[in-house]
Motif scaffolding. Structure first.
Motif, PDB file in Angstrom:
ATOM      1  N   THR A   7      64.039  54.189  23.779  1.00 27.04           N
ATOM      2  CA  THR A   7      64.560  55.256  22.789  1.00 27.04           C
ATOM      3  C   THR A   7      66.348  54.599  21.726  1.00 27.04           C
ATOM      4  O   THR A   7      66.470  53.739  21.548  1.00 27.04           O
ATOM      5  CB  THR A   7      65.468  56.364  22.365  1.00 27.04           C
ATOM      6  N   PHE A   8      66.476  54.026  23.752  1.00 29.41           N
ATOM      7  CA  PHE A   8      67.861  54.224  23.561  1.00 29.41           C
ATOM      8  C   PHE A   8      68.111  52.055  24.325  1.00 29.41           C
ATOM      9  O   PHE A   8      68.375  51.487  23.328  1.00 29.41           O
ATOM     10  CB  PHE A   8      68.773  54.300  24.494  1.00 29.41           C
ATOM     11  N   PHE A   9      67.431  51.402  24.957  1.00 27.43           N
ATOM     12  CA  PHE A   9      67.063  50.493  25.927  1.00 27.43           C
ATOM     13  C   PHE A   9      66.282  50.491  25.249  1.00 27.43           C
ATOM     14  O   PHE A   9      67.241  48.339  24.512  1.00 27.43           O
ATOM     15  CB  PHE A   9      66.748  50.341  27.337  1.00 27.43           C
ATOM     16  N   ALA A  10      65.368  50.052  24.344  1.00 26.05           N
ATOM     17  CA  ALA A  10      64.831  48.470  23.534  1.00 26.05           C
ATOM     18  C   ALA A  10      65.737  49.091  21.707  1.00 26.05           C
ATOM     19  O   ALA A  10      65.167  47.645  21.666  1.00 26.05           O
ATOM     20  CB  ALA A  10      63.597  50.005  22.927  1.00 26.05           C
ATOM     21  N   GLY A  11      66.312  49.681  21.259  1.00 30.84           N
ATOM     22  CA  GLY A  11      67.084  49.655  20.660  1.00 30.84           C
ATOM     23  C   GLY A  11      68.773  49.521  20.328  1.00 30.84           C
ATOM     24  O   GLY A  11      68.759  49.314  19.350  1.00 30.84           O
ATOM     25  N   LYS A  12      68.772  49.081  21.629  1.00 28.83           N
ATOM     26  CA  LYS A  12      70.445  48.773  21.859  1.00 28.83           C
ATOM     27  C   LYS A  12      71.209  49.879  21.452  1.00 28.83           C
ATOM     28  O   LYS A  12      72.155  49.206  21.336  1.00 28.83           O
ATOM     29  CB  LYS A  12      70.701  46.970  21.572  1.00 28.83           C
ATOM     30  N   ILE A  13      71.227  51.049  21.589  1.00 34.60           N
ATOM     31  CA  ILE A  13      71.549  52.349  21.222  1.00 34.60           C
ATOM     32  C   ILE A  13      73.143  52.469  22.508  1.00 34.60           C
ATOM     33  O   ILE A  13      72.249  52.742  23.803  1.00 34.60           O
ATOM     34  CB  ILE A  13      70.515  52.869  20.621  1.00 34.60           C
ATOM     35  N   ALA A  14      73.857  52.552  22.506  1.00 35.67           N
ATOM     36  CA  ALA A  14      74.350  53.154  22.982  1.00 35.67           C
ATOM     37  C   ALA A  14      75.574  54.737  23.545  1.00 35.67           C
ATOM     38  O   ALA A  14      75.552  54.694  22.186  1.00 35.67           O
ATOM     39  CB  ALA A  14      76.469  51.976  23.386  1.00 35.67           C
ATOM     40  N   VAL A  15      75.159  54.951  23.803  1.00 29.99           N
ATOM     41  CA  VAL A  15      74.842  56.234  24.470  1.00 29.99           C
ATOM     42  C   VAL A  15      75.949  56.713  24.666  1.00 29.99           C
ATOM     43  O   VAL A  15      76.536  56.017  26.281  1.00 29.99           O
ATOM     44  CB  VAL A  15      73.903  56.558  25.322  1.00 29.99           C
ATOM     45  N   THR A  16      77.334  57.089  24.200  1.00 28.65           N
ATOM     46  CA  THR A  16      78.841  57.777  24.150  1.00 28.65           C
ATOM     47  C   THR A  16      78.775  59.278  23.874  1.00 28.65           C
ATOM     48  O   THR A  16      79.211  59.768  24.542  1.00 28.65           O
ATOM     49  CB  THR A  16      79.402  56.900  23.118  1.00 28.65           C
ATOM     50  N   SER A  76      60.955  61.350  35.161  1.00 25.71           N
ATOM     51  CA  SER A  76      59.616  60.112  34.761  1.00 25.71           C
ATOM     52  C   SER A  76      60.119  59.858  33.163  1.00 25.71           C
ATOM     53  O   SER A  76      59.832  58.498  32.897  1.00 25.71           O
ATOM     54  CB  SER A  76      58.581  59.691  35.282  1.00 25.71           C
ATOM     55  N   SER A  77      59.559  61.191  32.413  1.00 22.13           N
ATOM     56  CA  SER A  77      59.007  60.978  31.035  1.00 22.13           C
ATOM     57  C   SER A  77      60.365  60.787  30.667  1.00 22.13           C
ATOM     58  O   SER A  77      60.520  60.401  29.578  1.00 22.13           O
ATOM     59  CB  SER A  77      58.404  62.536  31.138  1.00 22.13           C
ATOM     60  N   MET A  78      61.604  61.672  30.740  1.00 21.01           N
ATOM     61  CA  MET A  78      62.999  61.116  30.754  1.00 21.01           C
ATOM     62  C   MET A  78      63.207  59.938  30.104  1.00 21.01           C
ATOM     63  O   MET A  78      63.835  59.303  29.041  1.00 21.01           O
ATOM     64  CB  MET A  78      63.838  61.929  30.934  1.00 21.01           C
ATOM     65  N   ILE A  79      62.781  59.499  31.523  1.00 20.37           N
ATOM     66  CA  ILE A  79      63.680  58.135  31.535  1.00 20.37           C
ATOM     67  C   ILE A  79      62.751  56.493  30.871  1.00 20.37           C
ATOM     68  O   ILE A  79      63.144  55.934  29.878  1.00 20.37           O
ATOM     69  CB  ILE A  79      63.855  57.109  32.863  1.00 20.37           C
ATOM     70  N   ILE A  80      61.297  57.162  30.878  1.00 21.18           N
ATOM     71  CA  ILE A  80      60.849  56.218  29.888  1.00 21.18           C
ATOM     72  C   ILE A  80      60.888  56.580  28.172  1.00 21.18           C
ATOM     73  O   ILE A  80      61.196  55.731  27.743  1.00 21.18           O
ATOM     74  CB  ILE A  80      59.003  56.442  30.347  1.00 21.18           C
ATOM     75  N   LEU A  81      61.171  57.724  28.209  1.00 23.33           N
ATOM     76  CA  LEU A  81      61.499  57.939  26.784  1.00 23.33           C
ATOM     77  C   LEU A  81      62.819  57.377  26.228  1.00 23.33           C
ATOM     78  O   LEU A  81      63.148  56.888  25.476  1.00 23.33           O
ATOM     79  CB  LEU A  81      61.545  59.854  26.556  1.00 23.33           C
ATOM     80  N   ALA A  82      63.722  57.973  27.591  1.00 30.60           N
ATOM     81  CA  ALA A  82      65.154  57.277  27.094  1.00 30.60           C
ATOM     82  C   ALA A  82      65.090  56.269  26.719  1.00 30.60           C
ATOM     83  O   ALA A  82      66.288  55.147  25.646  1.00 30.60           O
ATOM     84  CB  ALA A  82      65.996  57.491  27.874  1.00 30.60           C
ATOM     85  N   ALA A  83      64.912  55.156  27.523  1.00 32.16           N
ATOM     86  CA  ALA A  83      63.911  53.780  27.575  1.00 32.16           C
ATOM     87  C   ALA A  83      63.694  53.166  26.537  1.00 32.16           C
ATOM     88  O   ALA A  83      64.366  52.002  25.616  1.00 32.16           O
ATOM     89  CB  ALA A  83      63.521  52.983  29.110  1.00 32.16           C
TER      90      ALA A  83
END
Length: 206
Positions: free
Chosen positions: A48-57, A39-46
């Motif tokens: 960092t990446f989703f809020a910042g609209k960063i595409a992880v490749t 859960s911590s990983m998902i929240i941190l990822a959201a």
């Protein structure tokens, strides 16, 4: 595997029930801790990446999750976490492979036994060969999760059938309320996995 290797079925009902209580507490604690970490990983990822609209490749981008908290140490911490996760998965996979081959031979899990060792070696060698031939760790990780989402419902169903069978479990077989809860959970988990699989494949095929 640890419980099986102790041959508790030969030590009487009192010992079995005591060990099952410990096993329940151990499993529950492990699941809760795993849930908290995931859960911590998902929240941190959201965040960092989703809020910042960063595409992880690529996998290396994941260290960005820890940048706000750890700065330059993020890469080291992330690398260490990946290493520990890999070691944990390798140990678990090896034990599972050893337990399967030992069970097929009608024996308990025992690292000193040749059948158990064969299962461990086959599992780890297979994983090593896959690691040597992959060219894109990020896509491999995604496809491995797709494979897990397909495999998970089958594993759950087989486990429920096994633990609900009085011929296998005796008086420890699942009772009716347990079976209702387990089958309901199976339907929910399977449905979510199907949705995840469809969504992932749709994104990959775009």
């Amino acid at each position: 595997e640890i419980i099986q290797s102790r041959q508790l079925n030969q030590k009487g009902a009192d010992v079995i029930e005591k060990q099952l209580r410990f096993e329940f507490v151990d499993t529950l604690n492990s699941m809760v801790i795993g849930w908290a970490i995931n859960s911590s990983m998902i929240i941190l990822a959201a965040a960092t990446f989703f809020a910042g609209k960063i595409a992880v490749t690529e996998l290396g981008q994941a260290q960005a999750i820890l940048q706000p908290m750890l700065g330059r140490a993020a890469a080291v911490v992330f690398g260490g976490a990946l290493l520990m996760a890999g070691l944990s998965s390798s140990v678990t996979a090896g034990m599972a492979g050893g337990s399967i081959v030992a069970g097929m031979s009608g024996e308990p899990y025992d690292p000193s036994d040749n059948h158990t060792r064969l299962g461990i070696i086959m599992t780890l060698l297979g994983a090593l060969l896959i690691a040597l031939v992959i060219t894109n760790p990020f896509k491999t990780l995604i496809f491995s999760q797709i494979a897990l989402s397909i495999q998970l419902p089958w594993t759950i169903v087989l486990q429920i059938l096994l633990t609900s069978n009085p011929r296998v479990m005796g008086k420890y077989a699942n009772n009716t309320p347990d079976r209702v809860f387990l089958w309901t959970t199976t339907v929910v988990v399977s449905g979510l996995n199907v949705l995840l699989l469809v969504d992932t494949l749709r994104n990959l095929l775009r």
